[in-house]
Motif scaffolding. Structure first.
Motif, PDB file in Angstrom:
ATOM      1  N   PRO A  63     -59.365 -31.724 -67.169  1.00 45.55           N
ATOM      2  CA  PRO A  63     -60.353 -32.451 -67.975  1.00 45.55           C
ATOM      3  C   PRO A  63     -60.016 -33.915 -68.224  1.00 45.55           C
ATOM      4  CG  PRO A  63     -59.109 -30.908 -69.337  1.00 45.55           C
ATOM      5  CD  PRO A  63     -58.738 -30.633 -67.913  1.00 45.55           C
ATOM      6  N   ASP A  64     -58.746 -34.277 -68.062  1.00 42.69           N
ATOM      7  CA  ASP A  64     -58.395 -35.682 -68.269  1.00 42.69           C
ATOM      8  C   ASP A  64     -57.150 -36.028 -67.448  1.00 42.69           C
ATOM      9  OD1 ASP A  64     -56.162 -34.708 -69.724  1.00 42.69           O
ATOM     10  OD2 ASP A  64     -57.260 -34.819 -71.607  1.00 42.69           O
ATOM     11  N   ARG A  65     -56.792 -37.279 -67.471  1.00 42.20           N
ATOM     12  CA  ARG A  65     -55.650 -37.798 -66.713  1.00 42.20           C
ATOM     13  C   ARG A  65     -54.355 -37.089 -67.100  1.00 42.20           C
ATOM     14  NH1 ARG A  65     -54.532 -42.338 -63.959  1.00 42.20           N
ATOM     15  NH2 ARG A  65     -56.636 -43.079 -64.286  1.00 42.20           N
ATOM     16  N   ASP A  66     -54.185 -36.824 -68.388  1.00 42.16           N
ATOM     17  CA  ASP A  66     -52.962 -36.190 -68.845  1.00 42.16           C
ATOM     18  C   ASP A  66     -52.789 -34.788 -68.261  1.00 42.16           C
ATOM     19  OD1 ASP A  66     -52.440 -38.441 -70.314  1.00 42.16           O
ATOM     20  OD2 ASP A  66     -52.939 -37.559 -72.246  1.00 42.16           O
ATOM     21  N   ALA A  67     -53.887 -34.060 -68.128  1.00 39.96           N
ATOM     22  CA  ALA A  67     -53.802 -32.684 -67.641  1.00 39.96           C
ATOM     23  C   ALA A  67     -53.290 -32.629 -66.202  1.00 39.96           C
ATOM     24  CB  ALA A  67     -55.165 -32.005 -67.752  1.00 39.96           C
ATOM     25  N   ILE A  68     -53.783 -33.496 -65.347  1.00 35.69           N
ATOM     26  CA  ILE A  68     -53.317 -33.453 -63.955  1.00 35.69           C
ATOM     27  C   ILE A  68     -51.901 -34.010 -63.836  1.00 35.69           C
ATOM     28  CG2 ILE A  68     -54.373 -35.634 -63.194  1.00 35.69           C
ATOM     29  CD1 ILE A  68     -54.974 -34.032 -60.508  1.00 35.69           C
ATOM     30  N   ALA A  69     -51.584 -35.027 -64.622  1.00 38.09           N
ATOM     31  CA  ALA A  69     -50.216 -35.561 -64.604  1.00 38.09           C
ATOM     32  C   ALA A  69     -49.230 -34.500 -65.060  1.00 38.09           C
ATOM     33  CB  ALA A  69     -50.129 -36.803 -65.477  1.00 38.09           C
ATOM     34  N   ALA A  70     -49.591 -33.764 -66.104  1.00 34.60           N
ATOM     35  CA  ALA A  70     -48.707 -32.704 -66.602  1.00 34.60           C
ATOM     36  C   ALA A  70     -48.499 -31.626 -65.548  1.00 34.60           C
ATOM     37  CB  ALA A  70     -49.281 -32.096 -67.880  1.00 34.60           C
ATOM     38  N   VAL A  72     -48.540 -31.937 -62.316  1.00 37.07           N
ATOM     39  CA  VAL A  72     -47.675 -32.458 -61.259  1.00 37.07           C
ATOM     40  C   VAL A  72     -46.230 -32.551 -61.739  1.00 37.07           C
ATOM     41  CG1 VAL A  72     -47.161 -34.519 -59.900  1.00 37.07           C
ATOM     42  CG2 VAL A  72     -49.512 -33.706 -60.073  1.00 37.07           C
ATOM     43  N   LEU A  73     -46.029 -33.114 -62.925  1.00 38.98           N
ATOM     44  CA  LEU A  73     -44.670 -33.353 -63.411  1.00 38.98           C
ATOM     45  C   LEU A  73     -43.965 -32.076 -63.839  1.00 38.98           C
ATOM     46  CD1 LEU A  73     -45.415 -36.624 -65.349  1.00 38.98           C
ATOM     47  CD2 LEU A  73     -44.031 -36.397 -63.285  1.00 38.98           C
ATOM     48  N   GLU A  74     -44.725 -31.058 -64.183  1.00 40.55           N
ATOM     49  CA  GLU A  74     -44.133 -29.778 -64.568  1.00 40.55           C
ATOM     50  C   GLU A  74     -43.202 -29.246 -63.478  1.00 40.55           C
ATOM     51  OE1 GLU A  74     -43.151 -26.371 -66.614  1.00 40.55           O
ATOM     52  OE2 GLU A  74     -44.314 -28.033 -67.426  1.00 40.55           O
ATOM     53  N   GLU A  75     -43.615 -29.355 -62.225  1.00 40.33           N
ATOM     54  CA  GLU A  75     -42.775 -28.846 -61.131  1.00 40.33           C
ATOM     55  C   GLU A  75     -41.487 -29.658 -60.992  1.00 40.33           C
ATOM     56  OE1 GLU A  75     -41.018 -26.629 -58.337  1.00 40.33           O
ATOM     57  OE2 GLU A  75     -42.686 -26.073 -59.627  1.00 40.33           O
ATOM     58  N   ASN A  76     -41.564 -30.977 -61.180  1.00 42.10           N
ATOM     59  CA  ASN A  76     -40.347 -31.796 -61.139  1.00 42.10           C
ATOM     60  C   ASN A  76     -39.353 -31.304 -62.193  1.00 42.10           C
ATOM     61  OD1 ASN A  76     -42.759 -33.566 -60.348  1.00 42.10           O
ATOM     62  ND2 ASN A  76     -41.066 -34.772 -59.577  1.00 42.10           N
ATOM     63  N   VAL A  77     -39.857 -31.108 -63.398  1.00 37.16           N
ATOM     64  CA  VAL A  77     -38.992 -30.693 -64.503  1.00 37.16           C
ATOM     65  C   VAL A  77     -38.451 -29.292 -64.263  1.00 37.16           C
ATOM     66  CG1 VAL A  77     -38.933 -30.214 -66.990  1.00 37.16           C
ATOM     67  CG2 VAL A  77     -40.109 -32.251 -66.125  1.00 37.16           C
ATOM     68  N   ARG A  78     -39.277 -28.394 -63.737  1.00 38.68           N
ATOM     69  CA  ARG A  78     -38.794 -27.031 -63.443  1.00 38.68           C
ATOM     70  C   ARG A  78     -37.645 -27.056 -62.448  1.00 38.68           C
ATOM     71  NH1 ARG A  78     -44.402 -23.729 -62.754  1.00 38.68           N
ATOM     72  NH2 ARG A  78     -44.946 -23.638 -64.941  1.00 38.68           N
ATOM     73  N   GLN A  79     -37.719 -27.927 -61.463  1.00 39.05           N
ATOM     74  CA  GLN A  79     -36.617 -28.012 -60.494  1.00 39.05           C
ATOM     75  C   GLN A  79     -35.321 -28.427 -61.182  1.00 39.05           C
ATOM     76  OE1 GLN A  79     -36.776 -30.051 -56.811  1.00 39.05           O
ATOM     77  NE2 GLN A  79     -38.774 -29.235 -56.255  1.00 39.05           N
ATOM     78  N   VAL A  80     -35.399 -29.407 -62.078  1.00 40.15           N
ATOM     79  CA  VAL A  80     -34.208 -29.848 -62.805  1.00 40.15           C
ATOM     80  C   VAL A  80     -33.679 -28.699 -63.660  1.00 40.15           C
ATOM     81  CG1 VAL A  80     -33.328 -31.461 -64.549  1.00 40.15           C
ATOM     82  CG2 VAL A  80     -34.902 -32.273 -62.771  1.00 40.15           C
ATOM     83  N   GLU A  81     -34.573 -27.991 -64.339  1.00 40.16           N
ATOM     84  CA  GLU A  81     -34.152 -26.862 -65.179  1.00 40.16           C
ATOM     85  C   GLU A  81     -33.517 -25.746 -64.353  1.00 40.16           C
ATOM     86  OE1 GLU A  81     -37.236 -26.999 -68.936  1.00 40.16           O
ATOM     87  OE2 GLU A  81     -37.969 -26.143 -67.050  1.00 40.16           O
ATOM     88  N   ARG A  82     -34.106 -25.430 -63.202  1.00 37.63           N
ATOM     89  CA  ARG A  82     -33.530 -24.373 -62.359  1.00 37.63           C
ATOM     90  C   ARG A  82     -32.166 -24.781 -61.823  1.00 37.63           C
ATOM     91  NH1 ARG A  82     -39.098 -23.706 -60.432  1.00 37.63           N
ATOM     92  NH2 ARG A  82     -38.576 -24.895 -58.589  1.00 37.63           N
ATOM     93  N   ALA A  83     -32.024 -26.051 -61.470  1.00 38.96           N
ATOM     94  CA  ALA A  83     -30.727 -26.540 -60.984  1.00 38.96           C
ATOM     95  C   ALA A  83     -29.675 -26.413 -62.070  1.00 38.96           C
ATOM     96  CB  ALA A  83     -30.846 -27.991 -60.515  1.00 38.96           C
ATOM     97  N   ALA A  84     -30.043 -26.733 -63.312  1.00 41.67           N
ATOM     98  CA  ALA A  84     -29.087 -26.662 -64.427  1.00 41.67           C
ATOM     99  C   ALA A  84     -28.743 -25.225 -64.789  1.00 41.67           C
ATOM    100  CB  ALA A  84     -29.660 -27.391 -65.641  1.00 41.67           C
ATOM    101  N   ALA A  85     -29.690 -24.302 -64.569  1.00 45.22           N
ATOM    102  CA  ALA A  85     -29.469 -22.900 -64.930  1.00 45.22           C
ATOM    103  C   ALA A  85     -28.770 -22.106 -63.831  1.00 45.22           C
ATOM    104  CB  ALA A  85     -30.804 -22.239 -65.275  1.00 45.22           C
ATOM    105  N   ALA A  86     -28.644 -22.686 -62.648  1.00 37.44           N
ATOM    106  CA  ALA A  86     -28.031 -21.962 -61.523  1.00 37.44           C
ATOM    107  C   ALA A  86     -26.556 -21.690 -61.793  1.00 37.44           C
ATOM    108  CB  ALA A  86     -28.179 -22.776 -60.240  1.00 37.44           C
ATOM    109  N   GLU A  87     -26.084 -20.586 -61.265  1.00 37.49           N
ATOM    110  CA  GLU A  87     -24.668 -20.246 -61.416  1.00 37.49           C
ATOM    111  C   GLU A  87     -23.810 -21.348 -60.799  1.00 37.49           C
ATOM    112  OE1 GLU A  87     -21.622 -16.659 -60.194  1.00 37.49           O
ATOM    113  OE2 GLU A  87     -23.776 -16.269 -60.241  1.00 37.49           O
ATOM    114  N   GLY A  88     -22.803 -21.787 -61.540  1.00 40.32           N
ATOM    115  CA  GLY A  88     -21.907 -22.830 -61.047  1.00 40.32           C
ATOM    116  C   GLY A  88     -22.488 -24.229 -61.092  1.00 40.32           C
TER     117      GLY A  88
END
Length: 199
Positions: A63-70, A72-88
């Motif tokens: 519905p707005d610019r923020d929704a599509i930006a969110a 897109v950026l959600e996947e970037n942040v998920r990658q960082v979170e998964r990397a930090a949560a990985a064993e080792g």
């Protein structure tokens, strides 16, 4: 003389309601490319055009610019979170993932500078939340006693990330990556391989 639109300007055919999931995926993929090149203030019409849909389809999904930006950026942040949560996981390894995203996307840089004071997306609470999630992921990997985790200077970790992101300039991803690594080196911080997290 009648001017005919170029192929990039032609309005795409309506693919109907059955194409909704495909349209959404195409919009997110197109937005990722556009935002990577031009940042979060890129025109939405360019995203719709690259996705091969009309602007009405874009607004039905986002519905707005923020929704599509969110989205897109959600996947970037998920990658960082998964990397930090990985064993080792190590700070150097997670910083390699962060650095890859910095070199890849102007939008990710904008996210990490979210302070609620400027820009369209920055004023949205979602930007602050996503930035905070990156910080929490990095903090999980900070070794005890690391200078970026000192209790008397709690802002140093994200300040270092912001300083590095400010150095990420250049016409190619390779140049942006080179400059980011040079900035980390000048700060005396070791960074692992610069790559997306694929675990």
């Amino acid at each position: 003389m009648t001017q005919h639109p170029t192929p990039d300007e032609r309005r795409p055919a309506n693919r109907g309601p059955k194409a909704a999931a495909g349209n959404r995926a195409a919009l997110v993929a197109a937005a990722r490319e556009i935002y990577a090149e031009h940042g979060l203030d890129a025109p939405l019409s360019g995203i719709a055009r690259r996705a091969g849909v009309g602007q009405g389809v874009l607004y039905r999904h986002f519905p707005d610019r923020d929704a599509i930006a969110a989205a897109v950026l959600e996947e970037n942040v998920r990658q960082v979170e998964r990397a930090a949560a990985a064993e080792g996981a190590t700070l150097a390894g997670v910083l390699g993932v962060v650095t890859w995203h910095l070199a890849q996307s102007a939008a990710f840089i904008g996210l990490l500078h979210a302070d609620g004071t400027s820009g369209r997306f920055h004023a949205h609470a979602c930007a602050r939340d996503l930035s905070d999630r990156v910080e929490r992921a990095l903090r999980r990997c900070l070794p005890d006693g690391h200078r970026l985790g000192a209790p008397d200077t709690p802002d140093d970790l994200m300040l270092a990330v912001a300083m590095v992101s400010g150095a990420v300039t250049g016409p190619t991803q390779e140049e942006r990556e080179r400059r980011a690594l040079a900035a980390w080196r000048l700060l005396g911080i070791t960074v692992g391989p610069v790559r997306p997290y694929e675990g």
